[in-house]
Design an enzyme around this catalytic site. Sequence first.
Site, short mmCIF file in Angstrom:
data_model
loop_
_atom_site.label_atom_id
_atom_site.label_comp_id
_atom_site.label_asym_id
_atom_site.label_seq_id
_atom_site.Cartn_x
_atom_site.Cartn_y
_atom_site.Cartn_z
CE LYS A 1 -0.87 6.39 7.49
NZ LYS A 1 -0.59 5.50 6.39
CG PHE B 1 -1.84 1.24 1.19
CD1 PHE B 1 -2.98 1.24 0.42
CD2 PHE B 1 -1.52 2.38 1.91
CE1 PHE B 1 -3.82 2.35 0.36
CE2 PHE B 1 -2.34 3.51 1.86
CZ PHE B 1 -3.49 3.49 1.09
CG ASP C 1 5.46 3.62 1.87
OD1 ASP C 1 5.51 4.33 2.89
OD2 ASP C 1 4.42 3.42 1.21
C1 LIG Z 1 -0.84 5.65 4.96
C2 LIG Z 1 0.18 5.14 4.04
C3 LIG Z 1 0.40 5.76 2.79
C4 LIG Z 1 -0.46 6.88 2.28
O1 LIG Z 1 -0.37 8.02 3.08
P1 LIG Z 1 -1.43 9.20 2.88
O2 LIG Z 1 -0.96 10.24 3.83
O3 LIG Z 1 -2.77 8.63 3.22
O4 LIG Z 1 -1.38 9.62 1.47
C5 LIG Z 1 1.42 5.27 2.01
N1 LIG Z 1 2.18 4.25 2.40
C6 LIG Z 1 2.00 3.64 3.58
C7 LIG Z 1 2.89 2.53 3.97
C8 LIG Z 1 0.99 4.05 4.42
O5 LIG Z 1 0.79 3.43 5.59
#
Ligand SMILES: *Cc1c(COP(=O)(O)O)cnc(C)c1O
Length: 402
Positions: A243, A129, A214
Amino acid sequence: MNSPLVPNYARVPLAFERGEGSWLVTRRGERFLDLGSGIAVNNLGHAHPHLVEALKAQAEKLWHVSNLFEIPEGERLAQRLVEKSFADQVMFCNSGAEANEAAIKMARRYHYLKGQPERYRILTFEGAFHGRTLGTIAAGGQAKYLEGFGPKAEGFDQVPFGDHEAMRAAVTPETAAIMIEPIQGEGGVRDVPHVCLRGLRELCDETGTLLIYDEVQTGFGRTGKLFAYEWAGAAPDIMAVAKALGGGFPLGAVLATQDAASGLTAGSHGTTFGGNPLAMAVGNAVLDVVEEPGFLDHVNRAGLILRQRLAELRDRFPDIIAEIRGSALMTGVRLNIPNADFVAATRAQNLLCIPAGDNVVRLYPPLTISEDNLQEATRRIEAACIALQDGMSQAARAGASA
Ligand SMILES: *Cc1c(COP(=O)(O)O)cnc(C)c1O
């Protein structure tokens, strides 16, 4: 009733008025223990005094100037991130998806400027994701997020989760980068084994491929290290974070080595809001707290307590709890019942947690949670398990007598 909001979220009918540390309080004064942290965002809990103070002080001075001008607090935050990571340079943005988009663009431009424009493909793991923009849904590759949004953006290929040989076989002269979460969050708190991360680092070095992590969900202490990659000792070339970096203020960043970052020359990429003074004030304040001596020790100790208590509950309720996953306070519980039922049963005990893929629920308390509140959380999870078990035996009896 018709809501004025676009129906893209299935919201729980609960509205909170304020937060205090690990607690959220509704308008009617009901208190919920927050083991979701706004999806790994409120890592310092709600209304942390140091963050509140930093935001208030900045709000009275200057909110926004745009990236046409220097932003000294941004340089300070970038410098601090550089000192705490593999990176040489940082670019700020506003969200995780945006950080990943920038990471992808950076990797492609890097090869382009090295005279290899054909190297634009990005390899990811299944179950990934990376966000909800057109580029990041293509990177994540999940059918449920791609459906109905037109052709999938070109240049993204996936291999089975954790399959190192498949990854090796998938690297071609067109590969720009491998992009992975060290622990998949939305995918169900699935960790990539450390030897696999080290193997990917070697594979990237051998083939001139860039390694992108990520760490939007794993970053800033949730796994017990500042960044999850530190556990494996395998650093990336580019890393997306967001985040918890803003602790609730929208803030993302791309961290990179100077070489990897060299593709994003002046004018090649940008964002209006990214790194504005309000966000930088909060980001610096978040780091102040995270850098306090003993902060990560507390996270690791709390993670151990939570894991031990959950293991006891798994032994007592094997029909409900299948497996405990994750690292420190990035905790996943795979269930033998639908995860939505577990989330509802814990909510009935005034405890909040978050569903994930692979029939997992995520228990992500604020990293600042006290041991008392952690024990209270496990008592509430136990109460939820007892209620679920009672419900299951009643259903079984009704089935037997029918
Ligand atoms: C939440 C998340 C995203 C997306 O972040 P947004 O601020 O919602 O765009 C991307 N990668 C990972 C691993 C995430 O947990």
